[in-house]
Motif scaffolding. Structure first.
Motif, PDB file in Angstrom:
ATOM      1  N   PRO A  15      60.445  66.485  38.407  1.00  0.00           N
ATOM      2  CA  PRO A  15      61.876  66.800  38.410  1.00  0.00           C
ATOM      3  C   PRO A  15      62.511  66.751  39.809  1.00  0.00           C
ATOM      4  O   PRO A  15      63.727  66.665  39.928  1.00  0.00           O
ATOM      5  CB  PRO A  15      61.954  68.212  37.823  1.00  0.00           C
ATOM      6  CG  PRO A  15      60.586  68.761  37.901  1.00  0.00           C
ATOM      7  CD  PRO A  15      59.631  67.604  37.949  1.00  0.00           C
ATOM      8  N   ARG A  16      61.696  66.776  40.851  1.00  0.00           N
ATOM      9  CA  ARG A  16      62.223  66.663  42.215  1.00  0.00           C
ATOM     10  C   ARG A  16      62.546  65.223  42.590  1.00  0.00           C
ATOM     11  O   ARG A  16      63.234  64.980  43.581  1.00  0.00           O
ATOM     12  CB  ARG A  16      61.222  67.227  43.216  1.00  0.00           C
ATOM     13  CG  ARG A  16      60.959  68.707  43.064  1.00  0.00           C
ATOM     14  CD  ARG A  16      59.833  69.154  43.964  1.00  0.00           C
ATOM     15  NE  ARG A  16      58.615  68.409  43.616  1.00  0.00           N
ATOM     16  CZ  ARG A  16      57.561  68.249  44.401  1.00  0.00           C
ATOM     17  NH1 ARG A  16      57.542  68.784  45.592  1.00  0.00           N
ATOM     18  NH2 ARG A  16      56.507  67.572  44.006  1.00  0.00           N
ATOM     19  N   ASP A  17      62.045  64.256  41.823  1.00  0.00           N
ATOM     20  CA  ASP A  17      62.221  62.830  42.109  1.00  0.00           C
ATOM     21  C   ASP A  17      63.711  62.495  42.215  1.00  0.00           C
ATOM     22  O   ASP A  17      64.471  62.701  41.282  1.00  0.00           O
ATOM     23  CB  ASP A  17      61.569  62.009  40.998  1.00  0.00           C
ATOM     24  CG  ASP A  17      61.540  60.530  41.274  1.00  0.00           C
ATOM     25  OD1 ASP A  17      62.437  60.016  41.982  1.00  0.00           O
ATOM     26  OD2 ASP A  17      60.635  59.854  40.748  1.00  0.00           O
ATOM     27  N   VAL A  18      64.129  61.983  43.375  1.00  0.00           N
ATOM     28  CA  VAL A  18      65.541  61.713  43.625  1.00  0.00           C
ATOM     29  C   VAL A  18      65.998  60.342  43.128  1.00  0.00           C
ATOM     30  O   VAL A  18      67.190  60.049  43.134  1.00  0.00           O
ATOM     31  CB  VAL A  18      65.873  61.843  45.126  1.00  0.00           C
ATOM     32  CG1 VAL A  18      65.661  63.264  45.603  1.00  0.00           C
ATOM     33  CG2 VAL A  18      65.093  60.842  45.952  1.00  0.00           C
ATOM     34  N   GLY A  19      65.058  59.505  42.735  1.00  0.00           N
ATOM     35  CA  GLY A  19      65.417  58.168  42.269  1.00  0.00           C
ATOM     36  C   GLY A  19      65.473  57.162  43.407  1.00  0.00           C
ATOM     37  O   GLY A  19      65.488  57.512  44.591  1.00  0.00           O
ATOM     38  N   CYS A  20      65.535  55.900  43.016  1.00  0.00           N
ATOM     39  CA  CYS A  20      65.477  54.810  43.990  1.00  0.00           C
ATOM     40  C   CYS A  20      66.651  54.817  44.963  1.00  0.00           C
ATOM     41  O   CYS A  20      66.447  54.665  46.172  1.00  0.00           O
ATOM     42  CB  CYS A  20      65.436  53.469  43.270  1.00  0.00           C
ATOM     43  SG  CYS A  20      63.947  53.184  42.290  1.00  0.00           S
ATOM     44  N   ASP A  21      67.865  54.964  44.460  1.00  0.00           N
ATOM     45  CA  ASP A  21      69.032  54.857  45.336  1.00  0.00           C
ATOM     46  C   ASP A  21      69.016  55.903  46.447  1.00  0.00           C
ATOM     47  O   ASP A  21      69.222  55.580  47.622  1.00  0.00           O
ATOM     48  CB  ASP A  21      70.327  54.967  44.529  1.00  0.00           C
ATOM     49  CG  ASP A  21      70.566  53.756  43.644  1.00  0.00           C
ATOM     50  OD1 ASP A  21      69.982  52.690  43.909  1.00  0.00           O
ATOM     51  OD2 ASP A  21      71.349  53.880  42.680  1.00  0.00           O
ATOM     52  N   GLU A  22      68.779  57.144  46.087  1.00  0.00           N
ATOM     53  CA  GLU A  22      68.781  58.201  47.099  1.00  0.00           C
ATOM     54  C   GLU A  22      67.587  58.077  48.043  1.00  0.00           C
ATOM     55  O   GLU A  22      67.715  58.289  49.249  1.00  0.00           O
ATOM     56  CB  GLU A  22      68.793  59.583  46.449  1.00  0.00           C
ATOM     57  CG  GLU A  22      69.075  60.682  47.431  1.00  0.00           C
ATOM     58  CD  GLU A  22      69.334  62.034  46.794  1.00  0.00           C
ATOM     59  OE1 GLU A  22      69.068  63.034  47.482  1.00  0.00           O
ATOM     60  OE2 GLU A  22      69.778  62.091  45.640  1.00  0.00           O
TER      61      GLU A  22
END
Length: 71
Positions: A15-22
């Motif tokens: 759930p901490r994963d900010v994703g590729c863009d960030e």
């Protein structure tokens, strides 16, 4: 990949994963911290979680770190 495989992968996502863009937006800062021996993962735990989960972003990280550290 089946729909079930995709769902299982989604449910395992940190759930901490900010994703590729960030992650890509701050990757240069993350790499600079790593190269300086700082705790980049502690300061940017969402980026660290993302790099563990995303192969392409981890490859970008690895390449940038190698370029910065000449290794």
């Amino acid at each position: 990949m089946s729909e079930l495989d995709g769902l299982e992968r989604f449910l395992r996502t940190d759930p901490r994963d900010v994703g590729c863009d960030e992650a890509m937006a701050v990757l240069h800062v993350y790499v600079d911290l790593m190269a300086a021996g700082e705790d980049a993962a502690g300061r940017y735990s969402g980026v660290a979680a993302h790099l563990l989960a995303c192969g392409p972003c981890n490859e970008d990280f690895t390449g940038l770190l190698a370029a910065v550290t000449n290794g």
